[in-house]
Design an enzyme around this catalytic site. Structure first.
Site, PDB file in Angstrom:
ATOM      1  N   ALA A  20      25.245  59.807  15.859  1.00  0.00           N
ATOM      2  CA  ALA A  20      24.287  59.280  14.886  1.00  0.00           C
ATOM      3  C   ALA A  20      23.841  57.872  15.258  1.00  0.00           C
ATOM      4  O   ALA A  20      22.647  57.551  15.214  1.00  0.00           O
ATOM      5  CB  ALA A  20      24.903  59.296  13.490  1.00  0.00           C
TER       6      ALA A  20
ATOM      7  N   ARG B 116      17.256  51.241  28.305  1.00  0.00           N
ATOM      8  CA  ARG B 116      16.689  51.275  26.956  1.00  0.00           C
ATOM      9  C   ARG B 116      16.581  49.904  26.290  1.00  0.00           C
ATOM     10  O   ARG B 116      16.134  49.815  25.157  1.00  0.00           O
ATOM     11  CB  ARG B 116      17.552  52.183  26.046  1.00  0.00           C
ATOM     12  CG  ARG B 116      17.651  53.633  26.494  1.00  0.00           C
ATOM     13  CD  ARG B 116      16.297  54.311  26.334  1.00  0.00           C
ATOM     14  NE  ARG B 116      16.404  55.734  26.549  1.00  0.00           N
ATOM     15  CZ  ARG B 116      16.507  56.645  25.592  1.00  0.00           C
ATOM     16  NH1 ARG B 116      16.534  56.274  24.340  1.00  0.00           N
ATOM     17  NH2 ARG B 116      16.572  57.915  25.889  1.00  0.00           N
TER      18      ARG B 116
ATOM     19  N   GLU C 164      30.718  49.342  18.667  1.00  0.00           N
ATOM     20  CA  GLU C 164      31.606  50.510  18.721  1.00  0.00           C
ATOM     21  C   GLU C 164      33.036  50.018  18.914  1.00  0.00           C
ATOM     22  O   GLU C 164      33.321  49.285  19.859  1.00  0.00           O
ATOM     23  CB  GLU C 164      31.189  51.450  19.866  1.00  0.00           C
ATOM     24  CG  GLU C 164      32.193  52.530  20.222  1.00  0.00           C
ATOM     25  CD  GLU C 164      32.614  53.405  19.042  1.00  0.00           C
ATOM     26  OE1 GLU C 164      31.725  53.979  18.385  1.00  0.00           O
ATOM     27  OE2 GLU C 164      33.842  53.500  18.775  1.00  0.00           O
TER      28      GLU C 164
ATOM     29  N   CYS D  66      31.903  67.690  20.901  1.00  0.00           N
ATOM     30  CA  CYS D  66      31.826  69.157  20.828  1.00  0.00           C
ATOM     31  C   CYS D  66      32.333  69.806  22.105  1.00  0.00           C
ATOM     32  O   CYS D  66      32.737  70.963  22.100  1.00  0.00           O
ATOM     33  CB  CYS D  66      30.382  69.588  20.568  1.00  0.00           C
ATOM     34  SG  CYS D  66      29.601  68.640  19.254  1.00  0.00           S
TER      35      CYS D  66
HETATM   36  P1  FAD Z   1      31.383  59.998  15.416  1.00  0.00           P
HETATM   37  O1  FAD Z   1      31.094  60.851  16.584  1.00  0.00           O
HETATM   38  O2  FAD Z   1      32.715  60.112  14.759  1.00  0.00           O
HETATM   39  O3  FAD Z   1      31.153  58.479  15.849  1.00  0.00           O
HETATM   40  C1  FAD Z   1      31.407  57.437  14.973  1.00  0.00           C
HETATM   41  C2  FAD Z   1      31.825  56.229  15.795  1.00  0.00           C
HETATM   42  O4  FAD Z   1      31.893  55.092  14.952  1.00  0.00           O
HETATM   43  C3  FAD Z   1      33.214  56.377  16.408  1.00  0.00           C
HETATM   44  O5  FAD Z   1      33.157  56.291  17.814  1.00  0.00           O
HETATM   45  C4  FAD Z   1      34.033  55.247  15.787  1.00  0.00           C
HETATM   46  O6  FAD Z   1      34.949  54.669  16.693  1.00  0.00           O
HETATM   47  C5  FAD Z   1      32.942  54.264  15.396  1.00  0.00           C
HETATM   48  N1  FAD Z   1      33.342  53.398  14.297  1.00  0.00           N
HETATM   49  C6  FAD Z   1      33.852  53.787  13.093  1.00  0.00           C
HETATM   50  N2  FAD Z   1      34.104  52.708  12.327  1.00  0.00           N
HETATM   51  C7  FAD Z   1      33.752  51.630  13.055  1.00  0.00           C
HETATM   52  C8  FAD Z   1      33.785  50.230  12.808  1.00  0.00           C
HETATM   53  N3  FAD Z   1      34.226  49.749  11.640  1.00  0.00           N
HETATM   54  N4  FAD Z   1      33.354  49.389  13.781  1.00  0.00           N
HETATM   55  C9  FAD Z   1      32.891  49.869  14.982  1.00  0.00           C
HETATM   56  N5  FAD Z   1      32.857  51.189  15.258  1.00  0.00           N
HETATM   57  C10 FAD Z   1      33.264  52.048  14.310  1.00  0.00           C
HETATM   58  N6  FAD Z   1      29.435  69.630  15.951  1.00  0.00           N
HETATM   59  C11 FAD Z   1      28.537  70.613  16.203  1.00  0.00           C
HETATM   60  O7  FAD Z   1      27.423  70.581  15.656  1.00  0.00           O
HETATM   61  N7  FAD Z   1      28.850  71.647  17.057  1.00  0.00           N
HETATM   62  C12 FAD Z   1      30.044  71.726  17.694  1.00  0.00           C
HETATM   63  O8  FAD Z   1      30.286  72.645  18.497  1.00  0.00           O
HETATM   64  C13 FAD Z   1      31.009  70.714  17.435  1.00  0.00           C
HETATM   65  N8  FAD Z   1      32.223  70.762  18.032  1.00  0.00           N
HETATM   66  C14 FAD Z   1      33.111  69.762  17.816  1.00  0.00           C
HETATM   67  C15 FAD Z   1      34.368  69.818  18.424  1.00  0.00           C
HETATM   68  C16 FAD Z   1      35.296  68.822  18.217  1.00  0.00           C
HETATM   69  C17 FAD Z   1      36.630  68.904  18.856  1.00  0.00           C
HETATM   70  C18 FAD Z   1      34.958  67.717  17.386  1.00  0.00           C
HETATM   71  C19 FAD Z   1      35.949  66.601  17.161  1.00  0.00           C
HETATM   72  C20 FAD Z   1      33.730  67.648  16.762  1.00  0.00           C
HETATM   73  C21 FAD Z   1      32.796  68.658  16.964  1.00  0.00           C
HETATM   74  N9  FAD Z   1      31.547  68.637  16.337  1.00  0.00           N
HETATM   75  C22 FAD Z   1      30.647  69.657  16.551  1.00  0.00           C
HETATM   76  C23 FAD Z   1      31.204  67.567  15.384  1.00  0.00           C
HETATM   77  C24 FAD Z   1      30.444  66.424  16.030  1.00  0.00           C
HETATM   78  O9  FAD Z   1      31.091  65.994  17.184  1.00  0.00           O
HETATM   79  C25 FAD Z   1      30.331  65.291  15.022  1.00  0.00           C
HETATM   80  O10 FAD Z   1      29.663  65.793  13.891  1.00  0.00           O
HETATM   81  C26 FAD Z   1      29.572  64.105  15.579  1.00  0.00           C
HETATM   82  O11 FAD Z   1      30.262  63.532  16.637  1.00  0.00           O
HETATM   83  C27 FAD Z   1      29.367  63.063  14.494  1.00  0.00           C
HETATM   84  O12 FAD Z   1      28.711  61.988  15.035  1.00  0.00           O
HETATM   85  P2  FAD Z   1      28.766  60.575  14.319  1.00  0.00           P
HETATM   86  O13 FAD Z   1      28.019  59.639  15.202  1.00  0.00           O
HETATM   87  O14 FAD Z   1      28.362  60.699  12.907  1.00  0.00           O
HETATM   88  O15 FAD Z   1      30.322  60.197  14.263  1.00  0.00           O
END
Ligand code: FAD
Length: 430
Positions: A11, A70, A32, A42
């Protein structure tokens, strides 16, 4: 003007990239706390199974790429510990303070370990981050366990079970709830159980494990669900919604106006129930991030919401889901009826295999409410057709009018979706 993004995965980086595309002169900084950014969580189960050979292959871009290609600055190893919105400042764990004009919160989620003890034992793991997968791979290589218990039969637990089985371990899957994949669907659970039995993987549903470390298996993987990372945001005054995740508008705006939230930390609107839900998935995180990035630079874009489309592979069985099961639809206030069929997924003389399709519709409006499709081939295409029908709020009658493609290597002349639709029509009209 400066955009600060907290969180450097799906995101957060989607937001930063979209903002940069729309505003070439903006100052963009991504914070991060972890060491790795822009990786495919995933893909982690497929690194563990050995299908992805090198863990680094899961990294899409490095911080250097974002800087040079970028013009987006990414700082890793920095944790945001407070947001002082009145001053438009983010405080870091180091004591440094960073000014922002617009803020995107993309802090993701964390494994919910609140219901089980023993998560800190050396043979007990979660599979959530890049580092988690590295630790599990190392344990497999060094300790060579022969048995594993996976606690949680959601998609991460089931994918992990397949990966551990591929490593030759004897695996069992345990879940406190009665059904798999959080779907409330006894028939689906039965099918998954029978399929896993072929791989000597027992599935034990309705079994609550109090202490993971007390299980006899040599390794335990906890996949007991996710909780959104909301504390940083709520301490700053961002509202949480009925699901416990951050409440956002369809522009990904929080109640703080110039503060946006996206991805696993935020809730999404379900297009079938028209209610906010918490369905943390990568596909949604990328789209939400993109919309947050656009709106953060003043371009009005909206996220239309989700229909809960997902797909998972469990020991070769594809399971595609969208919308609601009968039990879930009832809880959402619908009057659901369902029908299921089994049919060949392509022409019988072209290696057709059995696929199962269940469709759910509302008795009164005849609107499609959900679909569950299982099989070895063609599941992604079919669940995406069903998801499209749900997003378009199609009735069963409109669904049956769909012109779906046919050629023997890909599909039978009557696609199983339409066969299931005809069956459901009989039930509805009975
Ligand atoms: P995240 O990927 O969790 O990233 C959030 C980041 O914010 C983290 O790196 C964290 O360290 C950082 N952060 C948090 N708090 C702080 C802070 N206070 N200061 C600085 N940094 C911070 N989805 C699918 O659609 N299909 C799939 O097949 C699928 N398979 C998956 C398999 C596995 C094993 C896993 C774990 C997930 C899977 N997902 C899948 C889900 C998908 O990976 C997540 O929905 C997606 O990564 C979410 O993205 P995000 O950026 O919201 O959060």
């Amino acid at each position: 003007m400066r955009l600060v993004v907290i969180g450097g995965v799906a995101a957060g980086l989607s937001a930063a990239a979209r903002a940069r595309r729309l505003n070439p002169s903006l100052d963009i900084l991504v914070l991060e706390k972890g060491a790795t950014i822009s990786y495919s969580a995933c893909g982690l189960p497929y690194f563990l199974s050995g299908e992805v050979k090198r863990q680094d292959d899961l990294i899409v871009h490095t911080p250097e790429y974002f800087q040079t290609e970028r013009n987006i600055q990414v700082r890793t190893g920095v944790e945001a510990v407070a947001i002082e919105h009145a001053k438009r400042e983010v405080a870091l764990a180091s004591g440094e303070r960073i000014k922002y004009d617009r803020l995107v919160i993309a802090t993701g989620a964390h494994p919910d370990l609140s219901k089980v003890h023993g998560s800190d034992a050396p043979h007990v793991f979660s599979l959530h981050t890049f580092e988690d997968a590295g630790r599990i791979a190392q344990f497999l290589a060094r300790q060579k366990p022969t048995t594993a218990a996976v606690i949680g039969a959601g998609y991460i637990g089931l994918e992990a079970a397949e990966a551990l089985r591929a490593n030759g371990l004897r695996v069992r899957v345990i879940d406190a709830k009665a059904d798999v994949l959080g779907r409330d669907d006894a028939a689906l659970t039965k099918q998954v159980r029978q399929h896993l039995e072929k791989f000597a993987v027992p599935l034990q549903c309705g079994v609550q494990v109090a202490d993971a470390a007390s299980l006899p298996e040599q390794m335990v993987l906890l996949a007991t669900g996710l909780k959104p990372n909301v504390e940083l945001a709520t301490a700053a005054g961002v509202k949480i919604g009925r699901t416990g995740a951050l409440e956002v508008t369809d522009r990904m705006e929080t109640n703080l106006g110039t503060v946006f939230a996206a991805g696993d930390c935020a809730e999404a609107m379900h297009r079938v129930s028209e209610r906010p839900v918490y369905v943390p998935l990568g596909t949604t995180a990328n789209k939400m991030g993109r919309v947050a990035g656009a709106n953060s630079v003043g371009i009005r874009e909206r996220f239309a919401g989700i229909v809960g489309a997902s797909i998972v592979r469990v020991c070769g069985l594809g399971i595609g889901l969208t919308g609601f099961s009968v039990a879930q639809a009832k809880r959402e206030g619908f009057d659901p009826v369902s029908a299921h069929i089994e049919a060949k997924d392509r022409a019988a003389y072209f290696d057709g295999r059995v696929t199962r399709v269940e469709l759910v519709a509302d008795r009164r409006t005849r609107r499609l409410l959900g679909a569950a499709i299982t099989g070895e081939q063609g599941v992604a295409g079919r669940v995406n057709v069903a998801a499209t029908a749900l997003a378009a709020a199609m009735t069963l009658d409109q669904f049956l009018d769909l012109d779906l493609a046919y050629a023997p290597p890909y599909a039978p002349v009557w696609d199983p979706l339409l066969v299931a639709g005809q069956q459901l029509m009989r039930v509805l009209d009975a």
